[in-house]
Each structure stands twice: as C-alpha cells, then as structure tokens.
Design a protein around this motif. Structure first.
Motif, short mmCIF file in Angstrom:
data_model
loop_
_atom_site.label_atom_id
_atom_site.label_comp_id
_atom_site.label_asym_id
_atom_site.label_seq_id
_atom_site.Cartn_x
_atom_site.Cartn_y
_atom_site.Cartn_z
N THR A 92 59.58 -1.35 42.26
CA THR A 92 59.74 -1.69 43.68
C THR A 92 60.75 -0.77 44.36
OG1 THR A 92 61.54 -3.27 43.28
CG2 THR A 92 59.28 -4.13 43.16
N ASP A 93 60.57 -0.64 45.67
CA ASP A 93 61.57 0.04 46.49
C ASP A 93 61.36 -0.37 47.94
OD1 ASP A 93 63.83 1.58 46.89
OD2 ASP A 93 62.76 3.47 47.00
N TYR A 144 58.12 -1.29 52.49
CA TYR A 144 58.33 -1.50 51.05
C TYR A 144 57.20 -0.81 50.30
CZ TYR A 144 54.57 -4.93 51.03
OH TYR A 144 53.35 -5.53 51.16
N ALA A 169 55.49 -0.95 46.19
CA ALA A 169 55.51 -1.60 44.89
C ALA A 169 54.35 -1.09 44.06
CB ALA A 169 55.42 -3.12 45.05
N GLU A 225 63.75 -4.14 50.23
CA GLU A 225 63.92 -4.15 48.77
C GLU A 225 63.44 -5.48 48.20
OE1 GLU A 225 64.79 -1.69 46.81
OE2 GLU A 225 66.04 -0.32 47.97
N VAL A 285 59.70 -6.86 45.90
CA VAL A 285 59.63 -7.74 44.74
C VAL A 285 58.71 -8.91 45.03
CG1 VAL A 285 60.96 -9.28 43.24
CG2 VAL A 285 61.92 -7.06 43.93
N SER A 289 63.96 -1.98 39.74
CA SER A 289 64.42 -1.80 41.11
C SER A 289 65.68 -0.97 41.13
CB SER A 289 64.70 -3.18 41.74
OG SER A 289 65.33 -3.05 42.99
N ASP A 290 65.87 -0.21 42.22
CA ASP A 290 67.13 0.53 42.38
C ASP A 290 68.09 -0.22 43.30
OD1 ASP A 290 66.11 0.92 44.94
OD2 ASP A 290 65.85 3.08 44.73
N SER A 291 67.75 -1.46 43.61
CA SER A 291 68.56 -2.26 44.53
C SER A 291 69.55 -3.15 43.79
CB SER A 291 67.65 -3.16 45.39
OG SER A 291 68.43 -4.07 46.14
N TRP A 297 67.60 -2.38 36.33
CA TRP A 297 68.06 -1.48 37.38
C TRP A 297 67.72 -0.04 37.00
CZ3 TRP A 297 71.89 2.42 37.56
CH2 TRP A 297 72.14 2.91 38.85
N ASN A 314 59.74 4.88 40.49
CA ASN A 314 60.69 4.61 41.57
C ASN A 314 60.50 5.63 42.69
OD1 ASN A 314 63.76 5.22 42.71
ND2 ASN A 314 63.24 3.04 42.51
N CYS A 350 57.38 4.64 44.57
CA CYS A 350 57.62 3.47 45.42
C CYS A 350 58.41 3.87 46.67
CB CYS A 350 58.37 2.38 44.66
SG CYS A 350 57.34 1.53 43.45
#
Length: 156
Positions: free
Chosen positions: A6-7, A19, A21, A45, A49, A67-69, A114, A124, A127
């Motif tokens: 996700t991003d 977003y 995904a 973000e 998800v 996720s990078d969040s 992460w 990533n 996304c």
C-alpha cells in the motif's frame, strides 16, 4: 497467504491525493487505486490499507500488509488506535477511516511490515506510482467525511 502492498499520496496536505494498493496471492495479482479532490497523505495511506482489505472476497484470510507509513503501522502495532477509541478519538484525526479499518481487522489475521519508502522496493514504488497518478486524474472522488469535517472547522 495474501500480500497487500500500500501507499498513499497527496499534493498539498490537504490537497488532491490518491492511494495505490497491490494484492498478491500466488499467481493472483490485482492493482487498486483512486484519487480524491481534497485529502491528506495520512488519509490516503490508511485508505490504501482499507481498500485492499475490502477487496478480499472471503473472511479469515492471513494478510501481510506492507506499508511505508509509520502513521498507519505505529498506530496499529503500538495499539495507539485502541486508546483513541476509548477516548472517543478526542483530538485525533481520521476517526471515520480508523473505525472502518478496525471493523475490517476483525475479519482477517493481519500482520504489518514497514518498508522504507522511495528506496527501490518494487511493489512500494508501484503503489506510489498508482497513488500519485490517481491524485492527478481529472474526475477525482469527494472524500465527503474529510471535506465536511474541515468545512465545520473552518466555520468556527
């Protein structure tokens, strides 16, 4: 096992955003994205998800979310969101999305991982491309909860 990458992105905070995904399980692969005319990076973000989980066709799936969040992952992994629920989300943003996520989280066995953003992680990066492109579309969706909440704040 299902992998959900996700991003989220926004141009301005708030501003137009989107977003992206990716759902992957074995040979199955699906990309999801949408853009909104006024939103925030954190909302997108979390929306990535949510939309990924909502796309699952059956309950009781084992899902690894990448996720990078830090906002999303820390809020869940460090259990901050449960404290927010107990306090009625006092002074917290994105209540609508967090409640939506929490309902979905009851349906599946979810684990978060992460990943460092913009560091060459293929899914990533894809996304991110989906999220940025979605936020630049002409016919953006209206994030009505966000826009109504902000309109109320601006009237005060």
């Amino acid at each position: 096992m299902i992998e959900l990458f996700t991003d989220g992105a926004s141009s301005g905070n708030p501003g137009p955003g989107g977003y992206g995904a990716i759902l992957r399980s074995g040979k199955h692969y699906k990309e999801l994205s949408a853009g909104y005319r006024k939103t925030t990076n954190n909302r997108m973000e979390l929306m990535a998800v949510i939309k990924g989980l909502e796309a699952l066709k059956s309950p009781n799936q084992t899902v690894t979310v990448y996720s990078d969040s830090k906002y999303v992952i820390d809020s869940i992994e460090k259990k901050w969101v449960y404290g927010w629920v107990q306090k009625g989300f006092k002074d917290k943003k994105n209540k609508d999305l967090w409640l939506r996520y929490l309902e979905l989280s009851k349906l599946h066995n979810i684990r978060f991982v992460w990943v460092k953003g913009h560091a060459g992680h293929p899914e990533n990066e894809r996304c991110d491309q989906l999220a940025v492109a979605a936020g630049k579309q002409k016919d953006l969706l209206i994030d009505s909860v966000f826009e109504v909440e902000n309109a109320k704040v601006n009237l005060l």
